[in-house]
Design a protein around this motif. Structure first.
Motif, PDB file in Angstrom:
ATOM      1  N   VAL A   1       0.866  -1.188   0.000  1.00  9.43           N
ATOM      2  CA  VAL A   1       0.000   0.000   0.000  1.00  9.43           C
ATOM      3  C   VAL A   1       0.891   1.222   0.000  1.00  9.43           C
ATOM      4  O   VAL A   1       1.040   1.911   1.008  1.00  9.43           O
ATOM      5  CB  VAL A   1      -0.896   0.020   1.256  1.00  9.43           C
ATOM      6  CG1 VAL A   1      -2.003   1.047   1.095  1.00  9.43           C
ATOM      7  CG2 VAL A   1      -1.481  -1.346   1.521  1.00  9.43           C
TER       8      VAL A   1
ATOM      9  N   LYS B   1      -1.510   6.088  -1.864  1.00  6.60           N
ATOM     10  CA  LYS B   1      -2.737   5.293  -1.743  1.00  6.60           C
ATOM     11  C   LYS B   1      -3.260   5.157  -0.306  1.00  6.60           C
ATOM     12  O   LYS B   1      -4.447   5.290  -0.067  1.00  6.60           O
ATOM     13  CB  LYS B   1      -2.537   3.889  -2.353  1.00  6.60           C
ATOM     14  CG  LYS B   1      -2.167   3.903  -3.826  1.00  6.60           C
ATOM     15  CD  LYS B   1      -3.269   4.506  -4.684  1.00  6.60           C
ATOM     16  CE  LYS B   1      -2.961   4.510  -6.168  1.00  6.60           C
ATOM     17  NZ  LYS B   1      -2.038   5.573  -6.594  1.00  6.60           N
ATOM     18  N   LEU B   2      -2.372   4.914   0.604  1.00  2.00           N
ATOM     19  CA  LEU B   2      -2.800   4.764   1.998  1.00  2.00           C
ATOM     20  C   LEU B   2      -3.422   6.061   2.518  1.00  2.00           C
ATOM     21  O   LEU B   2      -4.410   6.041   3.245  1.00  2.00           O
ATOM     22  CB  LEU B   2      -1.589   4.384   2.858  1.00  2.00           C
ATOM     23  CG  LEU B   2      -1.863   4.135   4.333  1.00  2.00           C
ATOM     24  CD1 LEU B   2      -2.840   2.999   4.515  1.00  2.00           C
ATOM     25  CD2 LEU B   2      -0.557   3.823   5.050  1.00  2.00           C
TER      26      LEU B   2
ATOM     27  N   ASN C   1      -3.481   0.445  -9.006  1.00  2.00           N
ATOM     28  CA  ASN C   1      -2.794   0.312  -7.710  1.00  2.00           C
ATOM     29  C   ASN C   1      -3.761   0.583  -6.565  1.00  2.00           C
ATOM     30  O   ASN C   1      -3.578   0.070  -5.462  1.00  2.00           O
ATOM     31  CB  ASN C   1      -1.653   1.333  -7.598  1.00  2.00           C
ATOM     32  CG  ASN C   1      -0.517   1.022  -8.529  1.00  2.00           C
ATOM     33  OD1 ASN C   1      -0.320  -0.126  -8.907  1.00  2.00           O
ATOM     34  ND2 ASN C   1       0.221   2.043  -8.921  1.00  2.00           N
ATOM     35  N   HIS C   2      -4.739   1.399  -6.852  1.00  3.66           N
ATOM     36  CA  HIS C   2      -5.748   1.723  -5.826  1.00  3.66           C
ATOM     37  C   HIS C   2      -6.537   0.466  -5.414  1.00  3.66           C
ATOM     38  O   HIS C   2      -6.844   0.278  -4.238  1.00  3.66           O
ATOM     39  CB  HIS C   2      -6.677   2.817  -6.363  1.00  3.66           C
ATOM     40  CG  HIS C   2      -7.945   2.957  -5.588  1.00  3.66           C
ATOM     41  ND1 HIS C   2      -8.002   3.587  -4.367  1.00  3.66           N
ATOM     42  CD2 HIS C   2      -9.208   2.519  -5.850  1.00  3.66           C
ATOM     43  CE1 HIS C   2      -9.249   3.537  -3.909  1.00  3.66           C
ATOM     44  NE2 HIS C   2      -9.995   2.901  -4.788  1.00  3.66           N
TER      45      HIS C   2
ATOM     46  N   CYS D   1      -5.469  -4.851   0.102  1.00  3.68           N
ATOM     47  CA  CYS D   1      -4.471  -5.143   1.126  1.00  3.68           C
ATOM     48  C   CYS D   1      -4.832  -4.491   2.460  1.00  3.68           C
ATOM     49  O   CYS D   1      -4.758  -5.146   3.512  1.00  3.68           O
ATOM     50  CB  CYS D   1      -3.099  -4.690   0.634  1.00  3.68           C
ATOM     51  SG  CYS D   1      -1.775  -5.117   1.757  1.00  3.68           S
ATOM     52  N   THR D   2      -5.247  -3.232   2.442  1.00  4.07           N
ATOM     53  CA  THR D   2      -5.609  -2.594   3.721  1.00  4.07           C
ATOM     54  C   THR D   2      -6.834  -3.261   4.322  1.00  4.07           C
ATOM     55  O   THR D   2      -6.917  -3.408   5.540  1.00  4.07           O
ATOM     56  CB  THR D   2      -5.897  -1.076   3.610  1.00  4.07           C
ATOM     57  OG1 THR D   2      -6.649  -0.846   2.446  1.00  4.07           O
ATOM     58  CG2 THR D   2      -4.661  -0.254   3.596  1.00  4.07           C
TER      59      THR D   2
ATOM     60  N   ALA E   1      -4.268  -1.570  -3.198  1.00  8.63           N
ATOM     61  CA  ALA E   1      -4.114  -0.910  -1.900  1.00  8.63           C
ATOM     62  C   ALA E   1      -5.355  -1.140  -1.042  1.00  8.63           C
ATOM     63  O   ALA E   1      -5.253  -1.397   0.159  1.00  8.63           O
ATOM     64  CB  ALA E   1      -3.874   0.586  -2.103  1.00  8.63           C
ATOM     65  N   THR E   2      -6.511  -1.070  -1.673  1.00 10.68           N
ATOM     66  CA  THR E   2      -7.760  -1.276  -0.923  1.00 10.68           C
ATOM     67  C   THR E   2      -7.866  -2.721  -0.454  1.00 10.68           C
ATOM     68  O   THR E   2      -8.215  -2.982   0.708  1.00 10.68           O
ATOM     69  CB  THR E   2      -8.975  -0.900  -1.803  1.00 10.68           C
ATOM     70  OG1 THR E   2      -8.799   0.424  -2.297  1.00 10.68           O
ATOM     71  CG2 THR E   2     -10.277  -0.987  -1.013  1.00 10.68           C
TER      72      THR E   2
END
Ligand SMILES: *Cc1c(COP(=O)(O)O)cnc(C)c1O
Length: 184
Positions: free
Chosen positions: A40, A44-45, A72-73, A79-80, A76-77
């Motif tokens: 992330v 993005k974070l 990538n967004h 993974c978070t 990132a979403t």
């Protein structure tokens, strides 16, 4: 500074040294947001920050977002969401390719449920009020393109230090740019 959900202390500022810059009296520094997290990374974070806080505060168990096959967004979403013990759903623009992109494979590996929709439907879903969220999810627009996304990007300014005359930023949805402009 607003308390971040993740440790952002790895984001150091690197100053580049070169004769070319020096001769012209230019000081060029990089804010290394890429170091915030191995997956992330970058902006993005930050763009997700306030959406994640809402998801936690209102006890929503699923993050829903939108993106293309190389977004990538989306990763990132995904993974978070996993890091926060939430579920994630990605609405992907265009039909599924026979072999999923590396990006989408990564999304799946973080437990994201992918749903492929035609470009036409995808575009319609982006229109305000078109995507009806169920009660247990937080809907994050593509790239975090929303005042909350920009507000999160604004947190980047707290890491940027002072004394610079210009900020250069790569731009896609321009959510990061909007946040930097509004909060610096
Ligand atoms: C996502 C991303 C951007 C675009 O950010 P926006 O807020 O959508 O403008 C730019 N550069 C990198 C490296 C990115 O991952």
């Amino acid at each position: 500074m607003t308390k971040m959900l993740f440790d952002v202390s790895a984001c150091r500022i690197d100053t580049l040294h070169s004769d070319w810059l020096h001769r012209r009296g230019i000081r060029l520094s990089l804010l290394r947001l890429d170091l915030v997290h191995p997956v992330v990374s970058g902006n993005k974070l930050f763009k997700l920050h306030y959406f994640l806080k809402d998801a936690i505060e209102y006890n929503k168990d699923t993050l829903v977002t939108f993106g293309g096959a190389y977004s990538n967004h989306l990763v990132a979403t995904a993974c978070t969401a996993q890091l926060l013990n939430k579920k994630s759903r990605g609405i992907v623009r265009g039909e599924a390719a026979p072999v999923l992109s590396h990006t989408l494979q990564q999304c799946r590996s973080y437990g994201m449920e992918l749903e492929f929709v035609s470009r036409e439907i995808y575009r319609q879903m982006q229109e305000p009020g078109q995507f009806i969220a169920t009660e247990d999810c937080i809907v994050i627009p593509e790239g975090g393109y929303h005042p909350l996304g920009a507000k999160g990007a604004g947190l980047i300014t707290t890491l940027a230090g002072t004394g610079h005359t210009h900020i250069a930023v790569a731009s896609g949805t321009a959510t990061t740019l909007a946040g930097l402009l509004a909060y610096s």
